[in-house]
Design an enzyme around this catalytic site. Structure first.
Site, mmCIF file in Angstrom:
data_model
loop_
_atom_site.group_PDB
_atom_site.id
_atom_site.type_symbol
_atom_site.label_atom_id
_atom_site.label_comp_id
_atom_site.label_asym_id
_atom_site.label_seq_id
_atom_site.Cartn_x
_atom_site.Cartn_y
_atom_site.Cartn_z
ATOM 1 N N GLU A 53 39.127 -13.001 -37.288
ATOM 2 C CA GLU A 53 38.162 -13.672 -38.171
ATOM 3 C C GLU A 53 38.861 -14.513 -39.233
ATOM 4 O OE1 GLU A 53 34.914 -10.015 -38.064
ATOM 5 O OE2 GLU A 53 36.643 -9.884 -39.391
ATOM 6 N N ASP A 224 31.007 -3.602 -39.154
ATOM 7 C CA ASP A 224 31.303 -4.888 -39.776
ATOM 8 C C ASP A 224 31.544 -6.007 -38.786
ATOM 9 O OD1 ASP A 224 33.708 -4.040 -38.796
ATOM 10 O OD2 ASP A 224 34.826 -4.218 -40.670
HETATM 11 N N1 LIG Z 1 33.518 -3.611 -45.024
HETATM 12 C C1 LIG Z 1 34.712 -4.095 -45.279
HETATM 13 O O1 LIG Z 1 34.882 -4.922 -46.157
HETATM 14 C C2 LIG Z 1 35.891 -3.573 -44.512
HETATM 15 C C3 LIG Z 1 37.194 -3.881 -44.917
HETATM 16 C C4 LIG Z 1 38.261 -3.326 -44.225
HETATM 17 C C5 LIG Z 1 38.042 -2.523 -43.125
HETATM 18 N N2 LIG Z 1 36.753 -2.283 -42.732
HETATM 19 C C6 LIG Z 1 36.477 -1.430 -41.579
HETATM 20 O O2 LIG Z 1 36.742 -0.105 -41.962
HETATM 21 C C7 LIG Z 1 37.070 0.648 -40.788
HETATM 22 C C8 LIG Z 1 38.300 1.489 -41.061
HETATM 23 O O3 LIG Z 1 39.422 0.648 -41.208
HETATM 24 P P1 LIG Z 1 40.882 1.304 -41.295
HETATM 25 O O4 LIG Z 1 41.803 0.179 -41.632
HETATM 26 O O5 LIG Z 1 40.857 2.491 -42.152
HETATM 27 O O6 LIG Z 1 41.073 1.737 -39.773
HETATM 28 P P2 LIG Z 1 41.960 2.945 -39.201
HETATM 29 O O7 LIG Z 1 42.022 2.757 -37.727
HETATM 30 O O8 LIG Z 1 43.228 3.061 -39.959
HETATM 31 O O9 LIG Z 1 41.077 4.243 -39.547
HETATM 32 C C9 LIG Z 1 39.871 4.518 -38.907
HETATM 33 C C10 LIG Z 1 39.791 6.019 -38.681
HETATM 34 O O10 LIG Z 1 38.486 6.327 -38.167
HETATM 35 C C11 LIG Z 1 38.660 7.422 -37.261
HETATM 36 N N3 LIG Z 1 37.477 7.516 -36.422
HETATM 37 C C12 LIG Z 1 37.088 6.710 -35.414
HETATM 38 N N4 LIG Z 1 35.916 7.122 -34.913
HETATM 39 C C13 LIG Z 1 35.537 8.203 -35.632
HETATM 40 C C14 LIG Z 1 34.405 9.077 -35.609
HETATM 41 N N5 LIG Z 1 33.424 8.899 -34.732
HETATM 42 N N6 LIG Z 1 34.350 10.083 -36.521
HETATM 43 C C15 LIG Z 1 35.356 10.268 -37.419
HETATM 44 N N7 LIG Z 1 36.441 9.481 -37.470
HETATM 45 C C16 LIG Z 1 36.530 8.466 -36.606
HETATM 46 C C17 LIG Z 1 39.962 7.121 -36.553
HETATM 47 O O11 LIG Z 1 40.525 8.264 -35.961
HETATM 48 C C18 LIG Z 1 40.805 6.541 -37.689
HETATM 49 O O12 LIG Z 1 41.627 7.532 -38.286
HETATM 50 C C19 LIG Z 1 37.259 -0.373 -39.667
HETATM 51 O O13 LIG Z 1 36.116 -0.334 -38.846
HETATM 52 C C20 LIG Z 1 37.358 -1.701 -40.377
HETATM 53 O O14 LIG Z 1 36.869 -2.758 -39.604
HETATM 54 C C21 LIG Z 1 35.688 -2.785 -43.400
#
Ligand SMILES: NC(=O)c1ccc[n+]([C@@H]2O[C@H](COP(=O)([O-])OP(=O)(O)OC[C@H]3O[C@@H](n4cnc5c(N)ncnc54)[C@H](O)[C@@H]3O)[C@@H](O)[C@H]2O)c1
Length: 337
Positions: A53, A224
């Protein structure tokens, strides 16, 4: 150039909490001037296993953009799910001023934004947080929430036990009660604030409607992009839903599964309206409030601008020439000799 090393030095010098607080103030300042920004929903390219993105925005002084991805399976090969870089340019000449790492800055600004929203929407006495998904964003999220509420307990769950170990190790210094839970259902029990930040490019009911009690505030961060949500759909009609930017949230947020009529009925407002005080986040103790966050360019603008100002203050930047310096601006070829 704000490399990872330069940003680390900047955060150490300024202080982690001070950087987070200043970013919260910068976000509020910029959301107050919502109408001064030229903005657009981010263009996204969906590829096998992820999304790429670009997030452009400008006001009367600066233009910024962030490049960011989300590849939920990256950790299986030792890579991060989300990485980002960004740029800040002058609008009067179009000249870039700063090129920056934004992986860490994204975690900061996402946490600062969730803290701003939580402050406007959660109960004043909210002291128990449930966090589902203890990956890269998670510690930043808790550290942000601590700045706006007296957090007594953090209940946490991840499907990856190692991610939970890492979270506990990183968080123990805060001196907050940490409760490791065996399921998302167990984690949300008794929570006043539920932060969901899992990564899975599917519609997953990480949080079920039955578990969500009156008075709770939810930060839904991981839903997101199109085809990626975390909440059981029945939670939405029960909630006071606030988004960042409706034009983007309607294709990327939890609300992407609503039709036009449902969206109009259920979305209470955009966060800038709460920041400005033209709408109120919580009207009673039993409201279920939902910050359906997807992350928008304005938040990256705030983060880049703060980083630029602090890097000038602390003189921690690595100066690199990215634009040729010419005595004759039409003699570009001379820059190669
Ligand atoms: N809204 C925003 O502004 C914003 C900004 C950054 C990241 N994000 C989103 O936040 C999320 C997390 O990002 P991150 O960098 O921490 O990723 P990451 O991969 O480091 O962490 C995500 C965690 O979620 C766990 N997980 C996956 N499915 C699960 C479930 N059903 N139950 C419990 N745990 C589960 C994984 O094992 C992992 O440890 C991503 O989806 C990312 O796109 C959103």
């Amino acid at each position: 150039m704000i490399s990872v090393d330069a940003l680390r030095a900047l955060v150490v010098q300024h202080g982690f909490d001070a950087f987070m607080s200043d970013l919260m103030e910068a976000l509020k300042r910029d959301y107050q001037r919502w109408d001064e920004f030229t903005k657009m929903p981010r263009p996204a390219m969906h590829v096998t296993g992820g999304v790429l993105e670009l997030m452009p925005i400008c006001d009367n002084t600066y233009y910024t953009f962030k490049y960011v991805n989300c590849h939920p399976k990256n950790p299986l090969t030792g890579k991060m799910t989300v990485v980002a870089t960004g740029q800040l340019s002058r609008i009067d000449t179009g000249y870039p001023l700063m090129y920056s790492e934004m992986t860490i800055l994204t975690a900061f600004r996402t946490a600062a934004m969730a803290a701003v929203a939580t402050d406007l929407m959660a109960r004043r006495d909210a002291g128990v947080v449930a966090i589902i998904g203890t990956g890269a964003q998670s510690e930043f999220q808790i550290k942000g929430l601590r700045l706006i509420r007296d957090i007594q307990e953090v209940r946490y769950f991840d499907i990856d036990a190692k991610a939970m170990d890492k979270f506990a190790e990183n968080m123990k210094i805060l001196g907050i009660k940490l409760t490791r839970c065996a399921s998302a259902e167990a984690a949300v029990q008794g929570a006043d604030i539920i932060t969901v930040c899992t990564a899975c490019k599917e519609h997953v009911d990480v949080i079920k409607n039955d578990w969500v009690k009156a008075g709770v505030h939810i930060n839904a961060l991981g839903g997101d992009c199109p085809g990626k949500t975390e909440l059981e759909l029945d939670i939405l009609p029960r909630s006071k839903i606030v988004v960042e930017y409706l034009d983007q949230a309607q294709t990327e947020g939890e609300i992407q599964r609503l039709n036009d009529r449902e969206r109009q009925a259920m979305v209470y407002g955009e966060i800038h309206e709460l920041v400005k005080g033209t709408k109120h986040g919580r009207e009673n103790e039993s409201d279920i409030t939902l910050f359906d966050s997807v992350g928008i360019g304005l938040e990256d603008y705030a983060a880049l601008r703060l980083t630029y100002e602090l890097s000038e203050k602390y003189k921690l930047v690595e100066e690199q020439l990215f634009i040729p310096e010419l005595t004759d601006p039409k003699n570009l070829v001379a820059s190669l000799s």
